[in-house]
Enzyme design. Structure first.
Site, short mmCIF file in Angstrom:
data_model
loop_
_atom_site.label_atom_id
_atom_site.label_comp_id
_atom_site.label_asym_id
_atom_site.label_seq_id
_atom_site.Cartn_x
_atom_site.Cartn_y
_atom_site.Cartn_z
N THR A 186 55.46 42.33 61.15
CA THR A 186 54.69 42.28 59.90
C THR A 186 55.18 43.41 59.02
O THR A 186 55.58 44.46 59.52
CB THR A 186 53.18 42.49 60.16
OG1 THR A 186 53.03 43.78 60.74
CG2 THR A 186 52.61 41.45 61.08
N GLU A 331 51.02 36.57 61.85
CA GLU A 331 50.31 36.49 63.14
C GLU A 331 49.86 35.07 63.46
O GLU A 331 49.31 34.80 64.52
CB GLU A 331 49.06 37.40 63.10
CG GLU A 331 49.37 38.88 63.15
CD GLU A 331 49.58 39.51 61.78
OE1 GLU A 331 49.91 38.77 60.83
OE2 GLU A 331 49.43 40.73 61.65
N LYS A 438 34.97 46.87 44.36
CA LYS A 438 33.50 46.96 44.51
C LYS A 438 32.94 47.65 43.28
O LYS A 438 33.13 48.84 43.09
CB LYS A 438 33.15 47.71 45.78
CG LYS A 438 33.58 46.92 47.00
CD LYS A 438 33.61 47.73 48.27
CE LYS A 438 34.36 46.94 49.32
NZ LYS A 438 35.62 47.54 49.73
N TRP A 443 31.10 42.48 44.29
CA TRP A 443 32.52 42.42 44.54
C TRP A 443 33.22 41.63 43.44
O TRP A 443 32.72 40.60 43.00
CB TRP A 443 32.81 41.72 45.88
CG TRP A 443 32.52 42.59 47.07
CD1 TRP A 443 31.80 43.74 47.07
CD2 TRP A 443 32.95 42.35 48.41
NE1 TRP A 443 31.74 44.24 48.35
CE2 TRP A 443 32.45 43.41 49.19
CE3 TRP A 443 33.71 41.36 49.02
CZ2 TRP A 443 32.67 43.50 50.55
CZ3 TRP A 443 33.93 41.44 50.38
CH2 TRP A 443 33.42 42.52 51.14
#
Ligand code: AMP
Length: 543
Positions: A186, A331, A438, A443
């Site tokens: 990754t 993944e 935030k 949000w």
């Protein structure tokens, strides 16, 4: 009582043998590093993959040894996909866009024994080889007469002289389908990269699933152009699914600019292409001013980052190309969701259909997903409630290679993405959890803010980040790259947000930049953007 059906392990070698036997004359076309076009068939490719297996045996590589590649999408890389994994070794595709230090770190961590590289990466290999302590053999993916003299690289051979003299027949070994087949690190923005280690079973199951009509819909009638690199999560598994179906493959090599991609699509009658939004942005930017059209392209899978609605609309409305929005991760091999409609959506208006198409899509069989709150409690599928997205399934990681801790939570893998899921199972990514803004206890989705900006005709790219604010904790600002020759002012762009999102979600400011930093897989590097804007101050708030 056990069933009485044949128990054949799912092995990657079976894919190329199937393609050679049942689609032997289907073509694989590659634009080479040299710039010319190479073409051959699955039959020829299988023969050369077997030669690669022999050549690896001749190097005395053990079962499970890692063979690394630094290579573009092309036929020799494809042969390594099969020759390396099929003979029981592990293909380690390295992302050449990583920092050289990271490349050496990865090669040592994987304990690579062989490195096969395209000549365009010769300077990179020259820079890192002294620090790669386990690599014993270097193979340049070229003809013998192209091998550079005095490269300074020890044990350097040309691919063609290395494998060319080997026999073209080979009995692929049979072994446990859970054996490792390939690995991909990754491109973690913090700490060392971590490796997903795929197995023959996970890759084959993923190849079956990816080919389904509601997933990537790959068939023997397609000519597929994977612009998504083979060094990033196995080009979304396309090299496997193409062999599984006998689809024609068209590899772009290093030329991923709009002009080269367009010319290849037209010349090779590509029906289907796959890539990240930045590549398609380059293609559309090339086509629009010249009024170019596609004569064969019907579908394109776009994923890796959120595909802006403006891009889905442009492909659909201006070019008649269906966009399949996809989501996944290294993944996850990588496919998790794909956005295709259901039978019951047939009667919806075009606008209503488009609202669904903008989402990242619904789970593929083999992937289960859920959203949870901070206490781990599962949240409702109402299309509004957002939470941390977790997944599980047979092609999703259980552990990282040489990992020191268990990445799973009760058997589920936390993706690090925040999402909603609606009653029909369509998932929509709001953000990476670390990128969510935030503001005053609410949000704000940075993806929503970016999507509105790139819908403006003068905006090429946009990245939204949160800036610390004394009252609201954070407020969004948007960094914008203008299209060449186009103009828009800060106030015009902020006015463009009016009516498109709630007032309190409209960014506080627009910062015009020449470029937005991109990571090794073409995703916007917000950590880097934050560093670049570290001295930035929010404009005073006058209320
Ligand atoms: P990688 O492992 O480098 O392929 O990165 C995986 C991450 O890319 C995911 O966890 C998402 O944050 C992001 N990603 C991939 N596809 C999409 C998409 N269609 N929309 C939004 N984010 C995406």
């Amino acid at each position: 009582m056990l069933g009485l059906m044949q128990n054949q392990p799912l092995l990657i070698s079976s894919l190329i043998e199937f393609a050679a036997r049942h689609h032997g004359d289907a073509e694989i076309v590659s634009r080479r590093v040299e710039g010319d076009i190479h073409r051959y068939t699955y039959r020829e490719s299988a023969r050369r993959s077997r030669q690669v297996a022999h050549a690896l045996n001749a190097l005395n590589l053990a079962f499970g040894d890692r063979v690394a590649t630094l290579a573009w999408n092309g036929y020799r890389h494809f042969e390594l996909y099969y020759g390396v994994s099929g003979s029981g070794r592990v293909l380690h595709t390295i992302n050449p866009r990583l920092h050289p230090e990271q490349i050496a770190w990865i090669a040592n961590h994987a304990e690579d024994q062989v490195l096969c590289f395209d000549l365009s990466f010769l300077p990179l290999v020259q820079a890192v080889h002294a620090n790669c302590t386990t690599i014993k053999h270097y193979i340049a993916l070229c003809d013998a007469d192209k091998l550079p003299a005095d490269s300074g690289i020890p044990n350097l051979q040309s691919y063609e002289s290395w494998m060319g003299g080997q026999p073209g027949d080979y009995d692929w070994p049979t072994f446990d389908e859970n054996t490792a087949s390939s690995m991909c690190y990754t491109s973690g923005t913090t700490g060392h990269p971590k490796a997903a280690l795929y197995s023959h079973r996970s890759s084959t199951l993923h190849a079956f699933a990816a080919a389904l009509p509601d997933v990537m819909s790959i068939s023997a009638r397609d000519a597929i152009l994977p612009v998504v690199p083979m060094f990033h999560v196995n080009a979304w598994g396309i090299p496997y699914s193409a062999a599984l179906t006998g689809a024609k493959l068209v590899f772009p090599g290093p030329a991923m600019d709009g002009k080269s991609v367009y010319e290849l699509i037209e010349a090779e009658k590509v029906t289907y292409a796959a890539g990240v939004p930045t590549v398609w942005q380059m293609l559309l930017t090339h086509m629009k001013p010249q009024g170019l059209r596609f004569s064969t392209l019907r579908r394109t899978v776009i994923g890796g980052s959120a595909c802006p609605p403006a891009m889905i609309k442009a492909f659909n409305d201006d070019y008649g190309v269906e966009v399949l929005h996809a989501w996944g991760m290294t993944e996850m091999s990588p496919l998790g969701t794909l956005c295709t409609l259901k039978n019951k959506h047939d009667s919806l208006s075009d606008d209503e259909k488009m609202k669904i198409r903008l989402k990242q899509g619904r789970a593929i069989y083999g992937v289960d997903m859920k959203i949870v709150d901070s206490a781990g409690k599962e949240l409702p599928w109402d299309g509004k409630t957002y939470g941390d997205l977790l997944v599980k399934g047979p092609w999703i990681i259980r552990e990282y290679y040489k990992g020191t801790s268990d990445p799973l939570v009760d058997g589920w893998f936390p993706t690090g993405d925040v999402a909603t899921i609606d009653a029909d199972g369509y998932m929509q990514i709001t953000d990476r959890s670390k990128d969510v803004i935030k503001s005053g206890g609410e949000w704000i989705s940075s993806i929503d803010i970016e999507n509105i900006a790139v819908a403006h005709p003068s905006v090429l790219m946009a990245a939204c980040i949160g800036m610390v604010h004394p009252k609201w904790d954070e407020r969004p600002i948007v960094a914008v790259v203008k299209k060449p020759g186009m103009d828009v002012s800060r106030d015009e762009l902020l006015a463009f947000y009016e009516g498109k999102t709630a007032k309190w979600q409209i960014p506080d400011d627009v910062v015009f930049v020449d470029a937005i930093p991109l990571g090794a897989t073409g995703k916007m590097l917000k950590t880097r953007l934050r560093e670049l804007l570290k001295d930035y101050q929010l404009p005073e708030i006058q209320k």
